[in-house]
Structure formats: structure tokens, C-alpha cells
Scaffold this active site. Structure first.
Site, PDB file in Angstrom:
ATOM      1  N   ASP A 179       7.432  -9.047   1.397  1.00  0.00           N
ATOM      2  CA  ASP A 179       7.117  -7.861   0.747  1.00  0.00           C
ATOM      3  C   ASP A 179       5.521  -7.270   1.058  1.00  0.00           C
ATOM      4  O   ASP A 179       4.766  -8.321   1.243  1.00  0.00           O
ATOM      5  CB  ASP A 179       7.180  -7.987  -0.585  1.00  0.00           C
ATOM      6  CG  ASP A 179       6.969  -6.774  -1.550  1.00  0.00           C
ATOM      7  OD1 ASP A 179       7.599  -5.923  -1.288  1.00  0.00           O
ATOM      8  OD2 ASP A 179       6.005  -6.779  -2.357  1.00  0.00           O
TER       9      ASP A 179
ATOM     10  N   GLU B  85       7.454  -5.543   5.205  1.00  0.00           N
ATOM     11  CA  GLU B  85       7.136  -4.297   5.332  1.00  0.00           C
ATOM     12  C   GLU B  85       5.711  -4.219   5.808  1.00  0.00           C
ATOM     13  O   GLU B  85       4.786  -4.878   5.296  1.00  0.00           O
ATOM     14  CB  GLU B  85       6.992  -3.974   3.729  1.00  0.00           C
ATOM     15  CG  GLU B  85       8.231  -3.883   2.940  1.00  0.00           C
ATOM     16  CD  GLU B  85       8.002  -3.445   1.378  1.00  0.00           C
ATOM     17  OE1 GLU B  85       8.625  -2.281   1.041  1.00  0.00           O
ATOM     18  OE2 GLU B  85       7.152  -3.887   0.835  1.00  0.00           O
TER      19      GLU B  85
END
Ligand code: CA
Length: 676
Positions: A354, A385
Site C-alpha cells: 500500500d 501502489e
């Protein structure tokens, strides 16, 4: 401090259990004194739950506190004799006359809601047959990833999962579950025409995942997160991006959050069940921030684990109140050791980072290297990400693992490709802004780049090969694909199975599942998942978030379309080649007028059923004709079906094309030729 830090970064910390004694090792660089405190019970709530007594406000007290010995400038250690399996513990850190108590950030087990660590005999947590569980050992070239939340998967009654396992890890262990759609006169209550024969049962649960053909499930955070009350009634919901104890599974997914052994065993049972179904388990990890800004990290080593602004306050690159400083030796080491621990102890097959953009490329590459060394036979997936949730003051001399730095990452660390996502269906930031499939003209070149995993040069980021691209149109964040299509079409009815939306959805899926690199999609995208316009459902009710198995039956034709595309992709060797070399096998036939068509040479990959393939993506709203290269072409997939390639001899003739082929509005067409 720098050199010492580096030496300590290779050390291991936490509670090391043996039947006759437990060794505790803590890293507390500025403490004056460190004690380990032992508790018979964890939370106060546990006491009440177990005794059945009313809450009387009494706090559980430690039955023993032992001062730890200073081993070096920052390391404290002590050994406590006896079998401490199941005993809870905390650290008490004294500094400048003030004492604070916290959970061990390295704890491998904890109590309900995770305020106390638990000493654990991990051997006791292994389910039967765990030793033989090898994890995902096939090579990852055929990878198709399915993004799924543990609770979403089985919360609904229609999942067919037993009530005690609904929303839990153990839901994954229930085989052969089905759901039958009740219908009247072929029309469901949403006014949708039922596409499945009346009375036919549709698979749910893990049987459904198997049938769908995905190779990996990417699970939203399954480590211990903070905001769902583990002692509650099960109606609480959170995606789980609010980390508490990094090395412990989340207690609300277990059948008993009080006993620290149970969640570990049940989490392993889930992973074992996935592996038995031939599915790899990927874990979403959130090392970029912690839910609390005054928790264990801050007590053990004030302001060491977090980045700061110039005025000394915690910086907020995560948008969640703080951000960890991966470039510091002990933080990078914490993350690396945690990843290795999950891979080893839980047989995890991949990690999705993340806000990976908050980590430095050196840390990410170090994790890749460590996994490769430790598990030479497995190809553990790593991706994340490539962005942050706000401005970040990463230390000078380090590079954030953002999109623009993808070339600085190890070639086998991939990024969520938002360029492909936004090209296909429109920006996630502007709900009504369309993309290629839903009405925006002039995106043909970007669709070609998407197909080539943006490895064709001239962009503001430069993947080293298609292996670095995770291709998707929808995940948990933002609108579901269906909701986005509803909005861009100017409609309001999320439950109505509109033909135009179905076409757009099929074309979007067709593109994602035809791009070079690795496809990923959100669970339920394949049955038009809707959150009824809820754009950020991170703590919405489980009823909003959960998979709707009725819809799975209503949209069975769309599911079938995804299933066919996944299976077809698996048949094509070209997609297994994720090197730059593979780009030389692609020729652009057309990229204008809403039509993108590409010719792929599949003959270079040894014995192949189809030597050449054509992928045509047509977003125009009137039917058109596409000229075909010389020869006989078999239609493998069209707007209606992605399983034409599976039809047998007699039928096949019907699906041959020569010279040209007619394409209907908003449609996909995949053709194959057996000629050299
Ligand atoms: Ca929790």
C-alpha cells in the site's frame, strides 16, 4: 548511531519461545530502563467474556515484571524460565523519569484488539498437513490476480457458508457451496432477465474462485488492524488500512479473538485451502503508516520510525496522520523481516505494498533480494501502489518507489498501472469522466501503450519490461467498475442490467485481460459489483461492501465472459513472456477511429495452437468492418462470447473469417490463425 543501527538491523527482535524458556529482545535506543511484563489475560473484555461477569472496571494487572538487561546501546534482553506459551506480555519503557507501556511491535500473537502481545508456540498453530503445504509453486507467468476482502467474501447469507464462518478466515475452507436464484417468469426483482436456467445452482465461495480460473487471490489487509472491535457483534467493517500489529493476523476474522493461537491457525487454514484449490495467496501490506501515532513504535523509539516535518511534527505522506521512514535502517529491517516472516510462517505467495511511493527503492529492492535468497524455488510476487497520499519528506539520497522511479526498482517489482486504468474507463478522480470504453474519443494511442504495458517509450514513466505492470480497471478504492460505467452513462440505476453497460464492461475486461504484464481485478467486478455509488466504502456497512452472490447469479453471463477471457489468456504463450523482447512480436494494425487492433506473433514460442493472433478493441457506437491480414482466421472471442475458441469441430466453421470481419458497436474481437 548509523553503523550500530546497521548491525542491529540484521538482528531479530521479539519473544522467542521455547518450551523451557522464552527470550525477549527489544530495540529501545533512548530508554533508561526496559521491563517485560507478563499477564495471564489480555484485554479486560476477555476477562468478562470468559467469566461471564459484568464489567467492573478492574484492569488486568501483570503477574510478573522483569527488568531487561542492556546488551548494547539500543538492545535489551532477558530470559524467563518456564513454558510461557499463551502468556500475554508488554514492554514498559522508562525514559527521563516517565514510564510508558506498549505492545511489542515484533509480537507474533496478541490478545483481542491487540493491546498485549502473546508468547506463542507457533508449532501448535499449524493445521493438519501444513508441512506439506508448498504454496504457489507454479511459475507465475499465467498470473491473473483477484483482489478480495476476507469479510466481503462470505458475509452474505447467500454465500452458502455456515453462519459461524461467515466473514471469517475459515469461510475459505468450505467447499462446494452454491446459490440458487429464485425467479419469476425469467425476470429478477431488479427487472433483469435471468440468464441462467431456472433452478440451476451457481457456485459460491472457494469453489467459485476455482471455477473462475484466477491464479492468485490478493487479500486486503489480513494482519491485525485497529478499528474493528474484535469483541463486537461482527457488524463492524473496515478495509483494514489501519495497521496495529504487523506480524499478527486480524482477530475479527477468527472464531475466537481472545486466544492468540486461534487466529494464527485459522489464517493458515485459509491459506492452505487456497493452495489446495491451486490458488496463490497474496497479502496486502500497509507498512507506510500506523493507525496510532503514539503506539509501540513511538514508545520504543520516539520519532525514529516516523518522518517529520521541519517543525518536528509527524509528516503525513500517507494522508492518515503519519508515515514511516523506510530509509532508516531499523525501519527498513522491520519491514523486510515482517515480509520474510509472513512468507515463511504463513506460506504467503506475494505482497502488495500500500502506498509503495512512501517507501524508498532501496528498501523495496532489499526485500526482493531477501525473498529471492530465502525462497529460491518460489517466485513470490511483489507489487504496489507507486504513489503517496500526500507530500513526503523522505531523506535525501533516497528515491521514493513512485511511478517515475519504476526503472530504479528491481525488474520483478511491479506497479499498479493507473495509466492503463484511467485510459480504459476514465479518471478515478472525476466520476463522470469517461475513458476509451465508455465514450471518450482519441485514446487509441494510449490503448496501444496499455497493451504494451507502457514499455513503448515516450511516457513519464518507463517500466523495464511488461513484468512491471499490474493492469487493472477497478480495485477497492474509488467507484466499482459498474458504478463508474453507470455514472459516465448518466444513469442512476445501479441494479439494472443495462445492455450498454454490459458491453462497456466486457470491452474493459477484454482489454485488461489482453494487455501484456499482469492482470488484476476487484472481486465481483465480473458480476457487475455495485456499491450503489459509494466511492470510498472503507468503513461502510458490510452489507454495502460484501459480495452479492445473488448478483453473481443474475450476471452469470458476465462471469462467463471473464472466465473465458482468463482461460483464453492462459492458452497463449505470448502472455507468459514478460520480457522486453516480447514487444517485438506485436504489430499495430490500426489505432484510430475508436478501433485499436494489434497483430501478435505467437509462433516464436514453440508449438502453439494459434501461430498468430489479432486483438481488436472497438469503442465506436456504430458497427464497423475491420480488414484482416491474409489467411483464415478463427474467431476466438467476440462481443457475445469469450469461449468461442472452446467450441468443437462442427461449430467452429461458423466462426471462421477471411479478409474482413464485422465488429459490433463497443466490442472486443480476438482472432487466431493456425498458419505459420
Ligand atoms: Ca484488530
Amino acid at each position: 548511531m548509523r553503523l550500530k543501527e546497521c548491525l542491529e538491523a540484521d538482528e531479530h527482535f521479539g519473544a522467542f519461545y521455547r518450551p523451557e524458556k522464552t527470550v525477549f529482545r527489544a530495540w529501545a535506543p533512548v530508554a533508561d530502563e526496559v521491563c517485560v511484563c507478563l499477564y495471564h489475560r489480555g484485554t479486560d473484555a476477555e476477562m468478562w467474556a470468559q467469566s461471564g461477569a459484568e464489567a467492573d472496571g478492574e484492569k488486568s494487572a501483570p503477574f510478573r515484571c522483569m527488568q531487561m538487561q542492556k546488551k548494547s546501546a539500543s538492545v535489551y534482553e532477558c530470559t524467563i524460565e518456564g513454558n510461557l506459551d499463551g502468556v500475554f506480555y508488554t514492554y514498559r519503557i522508562t525514559r527521563e523519569g516517565s514510564t510508558k507501556e506498549c505492545v511489542d511491535p515484533y509480537a507474533k500473537a496478541c490478545d483481542a484488539n491487540g493491546q498485549h502481545g502473546m508468547i506463542v508456540d507457533l508449532k501448535k498453530t499449524n493445521p493438519r498437513g501444513w508441512k506439506a503445504d508448498a504454496g504457489w509453486t507454479q511459475r507465475n507467468e499465467n498470473t491473473v490476480i483477484y483482489e478480495l476482502h476476507v469479510k466481503d467474501f462470505s458475509f452474505a447469507e447467500e454465500s452458502g457458508i455456515s453462519e459461524k464462518h461467515r466473514g471469517k478466515f475459515l469461510a475459505f475452507t468450505e467447499q462446494g457451496k452454491t446459490f440458487r436464484l429464485e425467479k419469476a417468469a425469467g425476470v429478477t426483482k431488479n427487472g433483469n432477465t435471468c440468464t441462467t436456467p431456472e433452478g440451476r445452482r451457481q457456485t459460491t465461495g472457494i469453489s467459485y474462485l476455482k471455477e473462475l480460473g484466477i491464479t492468485h487471490v490478493h487479500l486486503l489487509p489480513l494482519f491485525d488492524y485497529a478499528t474493528v472491535d474484535e469483541t463486537g457483534d461482527g457488524q463492524d467493517f473496515n478495509w483494514g488500512y489501519d495497521p496495529a500489529n504487523y506480524n499478527v493476523p486480524e482477530g475479527s476474522y477468527s472464531t475466537n479473538p481472545y486466544d492468540g493461537h486461534v487466529r494464527i491457525r485459522e489464517c493458515k487454514e485459509m491459506i492452505q485451502a487456497l493452495h489446495r484449490a491451486g490458488i496463490g495467496a497474496i497479502m496486502d501490506v500497509v507498512y507506510n503508516h500506523t493507525y496510532a501515532s503514539d503506539g509501540a513504535f513511538q514508545v520504543m523509539a520516539p520519532f525514529y520510525y516516523y518522518r517529520q516535518n521541519e517543525d518536528g511534527s509527524l509528516s503525513n505522506g500517507s494522508g492518515c496522520g503519519n508515515e514511516t521512514a523506510s530509509e532508516r535502517a531499523m525501519v527498513g529491517s522491520f519491514i523486510r523481516q515482517s515480509v520474510l516472516y509472513w512468507a515463511e510462517e504463513y506460506h504467503i505467495d506475494g505482497f502488495r505494498f500500500d502506498l509503495m511511493g512512501l517507501h524508498d527503492t532501496e528498501t523495496m529492492n532489499g526485500i526482493r533480494k531477501a525473498l529471492r535468497e530465502k525462497f529460491p524455488k518460489k517466485s513470490i510476487l511483489l507489487y504496489g501502489e507507486p504513489w503517496t497520499g500526500g507530500a513526503s519528506p523522505m531523506s535525501e539520497g533516497f528515491f521514493p518507489a513512485v511511478k517515475a522511479n519504476v526503472h530504479r526498482l528491481d525488474e520483478s517489482i511491479a506497479i499498479f498501472n493507473d495509466s492503463t486504468r484511467d485510459t480504459i474507463k476514465g479518471s478515478v478522480f472525476y466520476g463522470e469522466s469517461p475513458g476509451f470504453v465508455n465514450g471518450r474519443a482519441g485514446l487509441e494511442k494510449e490503448i496501444v501503450s496499455s497493451f504494451l504495458a507502457w514499455c513503448d517509450g515516450g511516457h513519464d514513466f518507463a517500466p523495464q519490461s511488461p513484468a512491471q505492470s499490474i493492469n487493472y480497471v477497478s480495485v477497492h478504492d474509488n467507484y466499482t467498475l459498474w458504478d463508474k460505467l453507470v455514472l459516465t452513462a448518466g444513469m442512476q440505476a445501479y441494479d439494472k442490467k443495462e445492455e450498454v453497460l454490459l458491453r462497456q464492461n466486457k470491452l474493459a475486461a477484454g482489454i485488461v485481460l489482453s494487455c501484456m504484464g499482469t492482470p488484476l481485478f476487484q472481486a465481483g467486478e465480473e458480476f457487475g459489483r455495485t456499491k450503489h455509488g459509494d466511492e470510498n466504502s472503507y468503513r461502510s456497512a458490510p452489507q454495502v461492501n460484501c459480495l452479492d452472490w445473488k448478483r453473481r447469479a443474475e450476471f452469470a453471463d458476465l462471469v462467463e465472459y471473464y472466465r473465458g477471457l482468463i482461460a483464453l489468456r492462459g492458452q497463449i504463450a505470448f502472455f507468459r513472456d514478460k520480457t522486453m523482447e516480447a514487444l517485438s512480436h506485436v504489430r499495430i494494425l490500426q489505432a484510430e477511429g475508436g478501433m485499436v487492433s494489434l497483430l501478435v506473433d505467437n509462433a516464436s514460442y514453440g508449438r502453439q495452437k494459434w501461430k498468430h493472433l489479432i486483438f481488436a478493441f472497438y469503442a465506436g457506437v456504430t458497427d464497423t468492418t475491420m480488414a484482416l491480414p491474409k489467411g483464415q482466421w478463427q474467431v476466438l472471442a467476440d462481443r457475445e462470447s469469450s469461449l468461442l475458441w472452446k467450441q468443437n469441430g462442427l461449430l467452429r466453421k461458423k466462426y471462421m473469417a477471411e479478409k474482413e470481419i464485422r465488429l459490433e458497436a463497443v466490442s472486443l474481437c480476438i482472432l487466431g490463425s493456425t498458419a505459420e
